[in-house]
Design an enzyme around this catalytic site. Sequence first.
Site, short mmCIF file in Angstrom:
data_model
loop_
_atom_site.label_atom_id
_atom_site.label_comp_id
_atom_site.label_asym_id
_atom_site.label_seq_id
_atom_site.Cartn_x
_atom_site.Cartn_y
_atom_site.Cartn_z
N SER A 180 0.84 -1.21 0.00
CA SER A 180 0.00 0.00 0.00
C SER A 180 0.87 1.26 0.00
CB SER A 180 -0.89 0.02 1.23
OG SER A 180 -1.72 -1.12 1.25
N1 SAH Z 1 -0.62 -4.70 3.55
C1 SAH Z 1 0.39 -5.34 2.75
C2 SAH Z 1 -0.10 -5.98 1.46
C3 SAH Z 1 -1.26 -5.35 0.78
S1 SAH Z 1 -1.72 -6.20 -0.71
C4 SAH Z 1 1.49 -4.37 2.42
O1 SAH Z 1 1.23 -3.17 2.39
O2 SAH Z 1 2.59 -4.83 2.16
C5 SAH Z 1 -2.93 -7.33 -0.08
C6 SAH Z 1 -2.34 -8.61 0.41
O3 SAH Z 1 -3.43 -9.43 0.81
C7 SAH Z 1 -1.57 -9.38 -0.65
O4 SAH Z 1 -0.31 -9.73 -0.15
C8 SAH Z 1 -2.43 -10.63 -0.88
O5 SAH Z 1 -1.67 -11.78 -1.20
C9 SAH Z 1 -3.15 -10.76 0.45
N2 SAH Z 1 -4.42 -11.49 0.45
C10 SAH Z 1 -5.46 -11.39 -0.43
N3 SAH Z 1 -6.46 -12.25 -0.09
C11 SAH Z 1 -6.03 -12.90 1.03
C12 SAH Z 1 -6.61 -13.91 1.85
N4 SAH Z 1 -7.82 -14.44 1.60
N5 SAH Z 1 -5.90 -14.36 2.91
C13 SAH Z 1 -4.66 -13.85 3.17
N6 SAH Z 1 -4.06 -12.91 2.44
C14 SAH Z 1 -4.73 -12.43 1.37
#
Ligand code: SAH
Length: 248
Positions: free
Chosen positions: A83
């Site tokens: 993000s």
């Molecule tokens: N907050 C983090 C990543 C944001 S992107 C940062 O800023 O680095 C959203 C993340 O959610 C991604 O890594 C994706 O793989 C994860 N994600 C999406 N659906 C998910 C689920 N059902 N369970 C666990 N992680 C999930």
Amino acid sequence: MEVLRSILSRFSSRTRTQSHRLWSSGASDKNKAMVEQLQRYGIIRSSKVVEVMEAIDRGLFVPPGGSPYFDSPMPIGYNATISAPHMHAACLELLEKNLQPGMRALDVGSGTGYLTACFALMVGSEGRAVGVEHIPELVASSIENIKKSAAAPQLTDGSLSIHIADGREGWPELAPYDAIHVGAAAPQIPEALVEQLKPGGRMVIPVGTVFQELKVVDKKLDGSVSIRDETSVRYVPLTSKEAQLHAD
Ligand code: SAH
């Protein structure tokens, strides 16, 4: 909202024009300059959030080739993004009272591990910061990122952990949580996450598909729940691993 947008676009262009001056300075100076910009534009107000965002160098979490201090989301592979700094800052501000020393925090969709590391510093070694991410490769790289950061000792003392799991189910083993952050947009608020919120706890979660709102979910001491919209946002979906990997 318009005001926020114009503030944020000013922030982005300022960051761009300042990049020459910042060219010769070290990573920690660039991280500090990013935090100062976020303070100047009123996105960060709490001194604790300043302290933590200065301590955790965002440059350790953005893959090579990205611009970690630029106010924009950056690709991290697997159809996911880290993000933008202003979203991380805004979520830390919204959750600050629920990230006091000794409290428990859950970061769903922990991705690079950046925000989980910030949570760990906020709650300290007496608290618990738990990341849940469903892409095993991202879990492995996030642990490597955190090992290089100021939150590394908390991986060793066990107050910070990252787990491979479907975050829509939360992480019941360590529930209830004072703070829950969801880093991906859910079609609706997952019931399991509301259940895992402590009375007095707060969850920040983007909800929606095409149009998304960042929702603030407060569980009152009597167990009742109130929900309000904070702002319009754009996050990757909270979905199954298969749907995410085949989203192209
Ligand atoms: N907050 C983090 C990543 C944001 S992107 C940062 O800023 O680095 C959203 C993340 O959610 C991604 O890594 C994706 O793989 C994860 N994600 C999406 N659906 C998910 C689920 N059902 N369970 C666990 N992680 C999930």
